[in-house]
Design a protein around this motif. Structure first.
Motif, PDB file in Angstrom:
ATOM      1  N   PRO A  35     -15.409   6.066  -9.076  1.00 35.95           N
ATOM      2  CA  PRO A  35     -15.642   4.995  -8.101  1.00 35.95           C
ATOM      3  C   PRO A  35     -15.974   5.551  -6.718  1.00 35.95           C
ATOM      4  N   VAL A  36     -16.904   4.898  -6.042  1.00 36.17           N
ATOM      5  CA  VAL A  36     -17.276   5.282  -4.685  1.00 36.17           C
ATOM      6  C   VAL A  36     -16.098   5.033  -3.744  1.00 36.17           C
ATOM      7  N   PHE A  37     -15.426   3.907  -3.946  1.00 40.75           N
ATOM      8  CA  PHE A  37     -14.263   3.561  -3.127  1.00 40.75           C
ATOM      9  C   PHE A  37     -13.016   3.632  -3.988  1.00 40.75           C
ATOM     10  N   LYS A  38     -12.014   4.295  -3.469  1.00 44.77           N
ATOM     11  CA  LYS A  38     -10.744   4.442  -4.165  1.00 44.77           C
ATOM     12  C   LYS A  38      -9.831   3.253  -3.827  1.00 44.77           C
ATOM     13  N   PRO A  39      -8.938   2.872  -4.742  1.00 39.24           N
ATOM     14  CA  PRO A  39      -8.026   1.763  -4.459  1.00 39.24           C
ATOM     15  C   PRO A  39      -7.240   1.952  -3.159  1.00 39.24           C
ATOM     16  N   SER A  40      -6.879   3.188  -2.845  1.00 36.09           N
ATOM     17  CA  SER A  40      -6.113   3.434  -1.611  1.00 36.09           C
ATOM     18  C   SER A  40      -6.915   3.023  -0.370  1.00 36.09           C
ATOM     19  N   GLN A  41      -8.250   3.130  -0.434  1.00 40.24           N
ATOM     20  CA  GLN A  41      -9.062   2.705   0.701  1.00 40.24           C
ATOM     21  C   GLN A  41      -8.970   1.191   0.891  1.00 40.24           C
ATOM     22  N   GLY A  42      -8.929   0.461  -0.202  1.00 41.65           N
ATOM     23  CA  GLY A  42      -8.770  -0.992  -0.125  1.00 41.65           C
ATOM     24  C   GLY A  42      -7.424  -1.374   0.458  1.00 41.65           C
ATOM     25  N   VAL A  43      -6.388  -0.657   0.045  1.00 43.66           N
ATOM     26  CA  VAL A  43      -5.042  -0.913   0.578  1.00 43.66           C
ATOM     27  C   VAL A  43      -5.023  -0.646   2.085  1.00 43.66           C
ATOM     28  N   ASP A  44      -5.635   0.449   2.507  1.00 40.04           N
ATOM     29  CA  ASP A  44      -5.699   0.771   3.935  1.00 40.04           C
ATOM     30  C   ASP A  44      -6.441  -0.318   4.714  1.00 40.04           C
ATOM     31  N   MET A  45      -7.524  -0.819   4.142  1.00 33.55           N
ATOM     32  CA  MET A  45      -8.301  -1.862   4.818  1.00 33.55           C
ATOM     33  C   MET A  45      -7.470  -3.130   4.983  1.00 33.55           C
ATOM     34  N   ILE A  46      -6.699  -3.505   3.970  1.00 36.45           N
ATOM     35  CA  ILE A  46      -5.840  -4.690   4.067  1.00 36.45           C
ATOM     36  C   ILE A  46      -4.779  -4.489   5.149  1.00 36.45           C
ATOM     37  N   LYS A  47      -4.205  -3.284   5.222  1.00 29.79           N
ATOM     38  CA  LYS A  47      -3.213  -2.994   6.268  1.00 29.79           C
ATOM     39  C   LYS A  47      -3.834  -3.148   7.654  1.00 29.79           C
ATOM     40  N   ILE A  48      -5.044  -2.646   7.814  1.00 28.36           N
ATOM     41  CA  ILE A  48      -5.736  -2.741   9.108  1.00 28.36           C
ATOM     42  C   ILE A  48      -6.011  -4.199   9.459  1.00 28.36           C
ATOM     43  N   LEU A  49      -6.525  -4.965   8.490  1.00 28.08           N
ATOM     44  CA  LEU A  49      -6.824  -6.381   8.747  1.00 28.08           C
ATOM     45  C   LEU A  49      -5.556  -7.164   9.093  1.00 28.08           C
ATOM     46  N   CYS A  50      -4.469  -6.898   8.373  1.00 31.55           N
ATOM     47  CA  CYS A  50      -3.202  -7.571   8.672  1.00 31.55           C
ATOM     48  C   CYS A  50      -2.716  -7.217  10.071  1.00 31.55           C
ATOM     49  N   ALA A  51      -2.884  -5.951  10.464  1.00 28.07           N
ATOM     50  CA  ALA A  51      -2.478  -5.521  11.800  1.00 28.07           C
ATOM     51  C   ALA A  51      -3.330  -6.195  12.874  1.00 28.07           C
ATOM     52  N   ILE A  52      -4.605  -6.394  12.600  1.00 26.92           N
ATOM     53  CA  ILE A  52      -5.482  -7.083  13.561  1.00 26.92           C
ATOM     54  C   ILE A  52      -4.996  -8.509  13.782  1.00 26.92           C
ATOM     55  N   TYR A  53      -4.693  -9.216  12.693  1.00 31.53           N
ATOM     56  CA  TYR A  53      -4.202 -10.591  12.818  1.00 31.53           C
ATOM     57  C   TYR A  53      -2.849 -10.637  13.526  1.00 31.53           C
ATOM     58  N   GLU A  54      -1.958  -9.713  13.173  1.00 29.60           N
ATOM     59  CA  GLU A  54      -0.648  -9.667  13.815  1.00 29.60           C
ATOM     60  C   GLU A  54      -0.782  -9.367  15.303  1.00 29.60           C
ATOM     61  N   SER A  55      -1.666  -8.451  15.658  1.00 28.31           N
ATOM     62  CA  SER A  55      -1.898  -8.109  17.055  1.00 28.31           C
ATOM     63  C   SER A  55      -2.411  -9.320  17.832  1.00 28.31           C
ATOM     64  N   ALA A  56      -3.342 -10.050  17.230  1.00 28.66           N
ATOM     65  CA  ALA A  56      -3.872 -11.244  17.900  1.00 28.66           C
ATOM     66  C   ALA A  56      -2.786 -12.296  18.073  1.00 28.66           C
ATOM     67  N   GLU A  57      -1.928 -12.437  17.071  1.00 30.63           N
ATOM     68  CA  GLU A  57      -0.860 -13.434  17.126  1.00 30.63           C
ATOM     69  C   GLU A  57       0.198 -13.074  18.166  1.00 30.63           C
ATOM     70  N   LYS A  58       0.572 -11.799  18.216  1.00 28.06           N
ATOM     71  CA  LYS A  58       1.650 -11.365  19.112  1.00 28.06           C
ATOM     72  C   LYS A  58       1.154 -10.911  20.481  1.00 28.06           C
ATOM     73  N   GLY A  59      -0.156 -10.698  20.599  1.00 28.71           N
ATOM     74  CA  GLY A  59      -0.724 -10.304  21.887  1.00 28.71           C
ATOM     75  C   GLY A  59      -0.357  -8.889  22.304  1.00 28.71           C
ATOM     76  N   ARG A  60      -0.143  -8.033  21.316  1.00 31.47           N
ATOM     77  CA  ARG A  60       0.193  -6.636  21.632  1.00 31.47           C
ATOM     78  C   ARG A  60      -0.322  -5.721  20.529  1.00 31.47           C
ATOM     79  N   GLU A  61      -0.289  -4.431  20.831  1.00 33.22           N
ATOM     80  CA  GLU A  61      -0.726  -3.420  19.880  1.00 33.22           C
ATOM     81  C   GLU A  61       0.238  -3.348  18.701  1.00 33.22           C
ATOM     82  N   ILE A  62      -0.313  -3.187  17.510  1.00 34.96           N
ATOM     83  CA  ILE A  62       0.491  -2.998  16.303  1.00 34.96           C
ATOM     84  C   ILE A  62       0.241  -1.576  15.808  1.00 34.96           C
ATOM     85  N   VAL A  63       1.287  -0.816  15.685  1.00 30.19           N
ATOM     86  CA  VAL A  63       1.181   0.577  15.256  1.00 30.19           C
ATOM     87  C   VAL A  63       1.283   0.641  13.732  1.00 30.19           C
ATOM     88  N   LEU A  64       0.337   1.316  13.120  1.00 29.94           N
ATOM     89  CA  LEU A  64       0.367   1.474  11.673  1.00 29.94           C
ATOM     90  C   LEU A  64       0.964   2.825  11.305  1.00 29.94           C
TER      91      LEU A  64
END
Length: 90
Positions: free
Chosen positions: A61-90
């Motif tokens: 596979p061109v993309f590994k499952p771990s890359q998908g997991v990382d992308m979901i973590k990043i997207l969740c952090a973006i939403y959390e950051s927008a909701e809380k109005g602060r930086e979210i550390v991964l």
């Protein structure tokens, strides 16, 4: 000739001779979607081809499952950051 058809409860796709067509529904209307672009250079078509090759030929596979997991973590952090109005550390 390679022919692959995948069907789910919400959508599906048909792959034949390096052409892909998606089937889905939007607002009660049935849709057939055919991506444009060359297989070798178009990102979506290339990724779909790789996915089919993985399923049918055991390709790497061109993309590994771990890359998908990382992308979901990043997207969740973006939403959390927008909701809380602060930086979210991964």
């Amino acid at each position: 000739t390679r022919y692959v058809e995948l069907r789910g409860t919400k959508a599906g796709l048909k792959w034949e001779e390096n052409e892909v067509e998606f089937f889905t529904e939007d607002d009660g209307q049935l849709l057939d979607i055919v991506p444009r672009g060359k297989m070798e250079t178009d990102g979506h078509k290339y990724n779909i081809k790789n996915f089919i090759d993985v399923l049918t030929e055991g390709a790497e596979p061109v993309f590994k499952p771990s890359q998908g997991v990382d992308m979901i973590k990043i997207l969740c952090a973006i939403y959390e950051s927008a909701e809380k109005g602060r930086e979210i550390v991964l």
